[in-house]
Structures are given as C-alpha cells and as structure tokens.
Scaffold this motif. Structure first.
Motif, mmCIF file in Angstrom:
data_model
loop_
_atom_site.group_PDB
_atom_site.id
_atom_site.type_symbol
_atom_site.label_atom_id
_atom_site.label_comp_id
_atom_site.label_asym_id
_atom_site.label_seq_id
_atom_site.Cartn_x
_atom_site.Cartn_y
_atom_site.Cartn_z
ATOM 1 N N GLY A 44 0.601 -0.737 0.445
ATOM 2 C CA GLY A 44 -0.264 -0.036 0.238
ATOM 3 C C GLY A 44 0.857 1.084 0.548
ATOM 4 N N THR A 45 2.168 1.213 0.796
ATOM 5 C CA THR A 45 2.461 2.636 0.636
ATOM 6 C C THR A 45 3.678 2.867 -0.937
ATOM 7 O OG1 THR A 45 2.775 2.257 2.744
ATOM 8 C CG2 THR A 45 4.659 3.399 2.001
ATOM 9 N N TYR A 46 3.981 1.912 -1.594
ATOM 10 C CA TYR A 46 4.304 1.185 -2.683
ATOM 11 C C TYR A 46 3.504 2.225 -3.233
ATOM 12 C CZ TYR A 46 5.491 0.057 -7.428
ATOM 13 O OH TYR A 46 5.725 0.185 -8.552
ATOM 14 N N LEU A 47 2.467 1.978 -3.717
ATOM 15 C CA LEU A 47 1.251 2.526 -4.452
ATOM 16 C C LEU A 47 1.175 4.011 -4.382
ATOM 17 C CD1 LEU A 47 -1.430 -0.511 -5.079
ATOM 18 C CD2 LEU A 47 0.902 -0.030 -6.397
ATOM 19 N N MET A 48 1.015 3.984 -2.951
ATOM 20 C CA MET A 48 1.025 5.413 -2.311
ATOM 21 C C MET A 48 1.792 6.633 -2.666
ATOM 22 S SD MET A 48 -1.481 7.472 -1.167
ATOM 23 C CE MET A 48 -2.778 6.416 0.118
ATOM 24 N N SER A 49 3.386 6.201 -2.082
ATOM 25 C CA SER A 49 4.582 6.524 -3.050
ATOM 26 C C SER A 49 4.219 6.798 -4.171
ATOM 27 C CB SER A 49 5.446 5.775 -2.597
ATOM 28 O OG SER A 49 6.786 6.751 -2.871
ATOM 29 N N SER A 50 4.512 5.208 -4.885
ATOM 30 C CA SER A 50 4.174 5.909 -7.234
ATOM 31 C C SER A 50 3.198 6.925 -6.818
ATOM 32 C CB SER A 50 3.866 4.710 -7.061
ATOM 33 O OG SER A 50 5.097 3.506 -7.078
ATOM 34 N N ALA A 51 1.719 7.051 -6.575
ATOM 35 C CA ALA A 51 1.198 8.419 -6.745
ATOM 36 C C ALA A 51 1.278 8.977 -6.526
ATOM 37 C CB ALA A 51 -0.428 7.753 -6.442
ATOM 38 N N SER A 52 2.102 9.571 -5.950
ATOM 39 C CA SER A 52 2.650 10.950 -5.473
ATOM 40 C C SER A 52 3.334 11.225 -6.900
ATOM 41 C CB SER A 52 3.252 10.813 -4.234
ATOM 42 O OG SER A 52 4.631 10.677 -4.398
ATOM 43 N N PHE A 53 4.298 10.232 -7.701
ATOM 44 C CA PHE A 53 5.421 10.591 -7.923
ATOM 45 C C PHE A 53 5.168 11.104 -9.032
ATOM 46 C CE2 PHE A 53 8.594 8.871 -5.277
ATOM 47 C CZ PHE A 53 9.427 9.626 -5.042
ATOM 48 N N ILE A 54 4.060 9.647 -10.028
ATOM 49 C CA ILE A 54 3.277 9.845 -11.393
ATOM 50 C C ILE A 54 2.099 11.648 -10.715
ATOM 51 C CG2 ILE A 54 1.483 9.399 -12.239
ATOM 52 C CD1 ILE A 54 2.021 6.577 -10.511
ATOM 53 N N LEU A 55 1.709 12.057 -10.035
ATOM 54 C CA LEU A 55 1.137 13.093 -9.586
ATOM 55 C C LEU A 55 2.510 14.527 -9.502
ATOM 56 C CD1 LEU A 55 -2.259 12.244 -6.955
ATOM 57 C CD2 LEU A 55 -2.345 12.564 -9.886
ATOM 58 N N ASN A 56 3.441 13.857 -9.075
ATOM 59 C CA ASN A 56 4.161 14.831 -9.797
ATOM 60 C C ASN A 56 4.572 15.135 -10.789
ATOM 61 O OD1 ASN A 56 7.392 15.066 -9.031
ATOM 62 N ND2 ASN A 56 7.030 16.575 -8.686
ATOM 63 N N GLN A 57 4.770 14.105 -11.653
ATOM 64 C CA GLN A 57 5.024 14.563 -13.295
ATOM 65 C C GLN A 57 4.338 15.141 -13.764
ATOM 66 O OE1 GLN A 57 7.412 12.146 -14.905
ATOM 67 N NE2 GLN A 57 8.422 10.740 -12.858
ATOM 68 N N TYR A 58 2.635 14.635 -13.287
ATOM 69 C CA TYR A 58 2.112 15.065 -13.934
ATOM 70 C C TYR A 58 2.038 16.531 -14.164
ATOM 71 C CZ TYR A 58 -2.646 16.944 -14.805
ATOM 72 O OH TYR A 58 -4.033 18.042 -15.872
ATOM 73 N N ILE A 59 1.778 17.069 -12.593
ATOM 74 C CA ILE A 59 1.978 18.887 -12.447
ATOM 75 C C ILE A 59 3.259 20.165 -13.512
ATOM 76 C CG2 ILE A 59 1.882 20.391 -10.346
ATOM 77 C CD1 ILE A 59 0.662 18.735 -8.852
ATOM 78 N N GLU A 60 4.788 18.654 -13.090
ATOM 79 C CA GLU A 60 5.770 19.210 -13.400
ATOM 80 C C GLU A 60 6.164 19.086 -15.541
ATOM 81 O OE1 GLU A 60 8.640 18.427 -10.513
ATOM 82 O OE2 GLU A 60 8.265 20.706 -10.009
ATOM 83 N N ARG A 61 5.249 18.545 -16.337
ATOM 84 C CA ARG A 61 5.385 18.561 -16.765
ATOM 85 C C ARG A 61 5.911 19.812 -17.732
ATOM 86 N NH1 ARG A 61 0.101 18.943 -16.137
ATOM 87 N NH2 ARG A 61 -1.310 20.399 -17.987
ATOM 88 N N GLU A 62 5.989 20.648 -17.584
ATOM 89 C CA GLU A 62 6.188 21.809 -18.737
ATOM 90 C C GLU A 62 7.593 21.671 -18.261
ATOM 91 O OE1 GLU A 62 3.762 25.100 -18.637
ATOM 92 O OE2 GLU A 62 1.544 23.930 -19.930
#
Length: 284
Positions: A44-62
């Motif tokens: 569960g922690t692995y998935l939550m950490s993974s989700a945070s990095f996915i959302l981080n890259q979505y926000i910082e894509r530009e």
C-alpha cells in the motif's frame, strides 16, 4: 507499459521510502510483524508513493520538458498523455488508500495519504516554484515512512515515531541540496528557485554542513530514545556519523559538483543502513 510505470514512479526512491517504514513496523510491536501485515503495509505504501510521483510528474510536465535530466520522462516525451497520467495517479491513490484502510487500519491509510498530499500540494505546487526553502518544508512528506510503520504495527504514533520523523526531516535538505548543486544550471534554466540558484553554492554548502551535523546528532540520540537500541545500532551509527561528517567537510572545502552528486547517493545509503540497524537491534 512496465517501463513507463517505472519511469513515472521512481522505484529507487520508493525503495528508500519503504526502508524507512520498517523501523516503525518492528519497533511498534513486541513481536515480529506478520507476513500479511508486512505485505499490505509495504504494498500500500509503495502504491501511494508511486501515485505521488505520477501526480508530481503530471504537474511538472512543462518544467520537465525544458530540463535535460527530465525531458525524456514519459509525459514530456509523449509516451503517455497528461490526461492518462492524471487518471493513473488518481486511480493508484485510491487503490493504495483502500488497501491500507481495509487490510491494515485507517491511521496507516491516513498517514500514507498525508504524505502524498504534502508532496503534491505543499511541495510540488506551492513551495517548489516559490522559495529556496521548498525542500525544508516540503520535505515533511518524505518523513512519514516511520509513522506509517508505527501506525500499521500499533495503530498509534508514540514519541519514537516522531523522533524518527525528525531524523528524516533533518536528513532531507542536505540530501536534496547536494543534488541541486550538481544540477544548478538545469534548475536555473527551468526557473526553479533551488537554494544553489538563489543563494549560491557556498551558502548552500554551509546549510548542507549544518543539516548534516544536526541529522548525525539526531541519529545518535535515537540510541537513548529507545531502550531496545544496542551496540549494533550504536557502533554502526558512530561509524556512519564519522564517515558522513568527513564526506561533507571535504565537499565544503572542494565545492566540487561531482562530489556533491556522490554525497547525494551516499546520504541514501546512510539512511538505508541506519534503518536496517534499527530493525536488527530491535529484535536481538
């Protein structure tokens, strides 16, 4: 698809996050955590950490698109669309929270989710584009690993959990500022106000030295904070303390960018070994 997932979720960083969960899991109960508790907490922690990095890259894509180090990431390189990455991040968050809530407990799910919220909203969206102190305050999100472990094992957050939180809080600035020195030109080109860009390398190195000293003191003090810590922990952390202080002193004198990058990787190894020493000593 597996390659894209790995690029989005930064598995090497997530491994370190999971390593910081273990001390809480083992210190939070008298016995040894069951296999199912270990699995669901870590997964569960692995998935939550993974989700945070996915959302981080979505926000910082530009921003990622204009930095050499990040321009080949899946979103700026077109391997996955921004909309698909956003949906993947949200979906992974929901799955992670559900696993931790139903198979562990609510407190664990809330601790893990709070780390994601702090990383995505406090650090990525608010602090990172605005202040050189972004990693000091925003780094709180990365300190919650031990608290997740304690919450899973004991369904509470005792004082030892907060001391481990403090240790990682003091570790974070030196760790990330060392990398920021190595990548100073890229951060400057992308308009990200990391400390080496705003205040210069020399001031950043002074701050790295101060935080490294504070982190080392906090690690040694944990020996006195938990009576289960014995000679393995004390000897290991004493050697590591001498090593990291000597390393940061050489870095301060040379101001060498390659050495800063090496120090960045060494801090990862340092925290990992400290976490392992805590687990070993707690069960001997």
């Amino acid at each position: 698809m597996f390659k894209i997932w790995n690029q989005l979720t930064k598995p090497r960083v997530t491994v370190l996050v999971l390593a910081t969960v273990f001390p809480g899991l083992y210190l939070g109960m008298d016995g040894t955590p069951s296999g199912s508790l270990l699995f669901y907490t870590l997964f569960g922690t692995y998935l939550m950490s993974s989700a945070s990095f996915i959302l981080n890259q979505y926000i910082e894509r530009e921003r990622d698109a204009v930095m050499y180090r990040t321009k080949l990431r899946p979103i700026p390189s077109g391997q996955i669309s921004p909309r698909a990455s956003l949906l993947l991040g949200i979906g992974t968050t929901m799955v992670a929270f559900s696993i931790l809530y139903y198979f562990v407990n609510l407190l664990t799910a809330l601790c893990a989710f709070s780390a994601l919220v702090l990383y995505v909203f406090l650090y990525t969206i608010w602090l990172k584009p605005r202040t050189e102190q972004n990693i000091v305050i925003g780094g709180i999100s990365g300190c919650i690993g031990p608290m997740i472990g304690y919450a899973a094992a004991a369904n509470q957050l005792p004082m030892q959990a907060w001391i481990l939180f403090l240790i990682i809080f003091l570790w974070t600035p030196a760790h990330f500022w060392a990398l920021a020195i190595f990548l100073k030109e890229e951060y400057e080109f992308a308009g990200i106000p990391m400390m080496p860009v705003v205040s210069g390398v020399k001031k950043t190195l002074k701050q790295i030295v101060l935080y490294t000293i504070a982190y080392s003191i906090a690690v040694i003090c944990f020996y006195f904070a938990d009576d289960r810590m014995g000679m393995i922990f004390l000897i290991t952390t004493a050697i590591l303390t001498i090593w990291i202080l000597a390393f940061v002193y050489r870095l301060f004198l040379t101001e060498d960018k390659k050495m800063a990058k090496s120090f960045f990787f060494f801090t990862i190894l340092h925290l990992f070994i400290v976490s392992v020493a805590i687990v070993i000593d707690s069960k001997i």
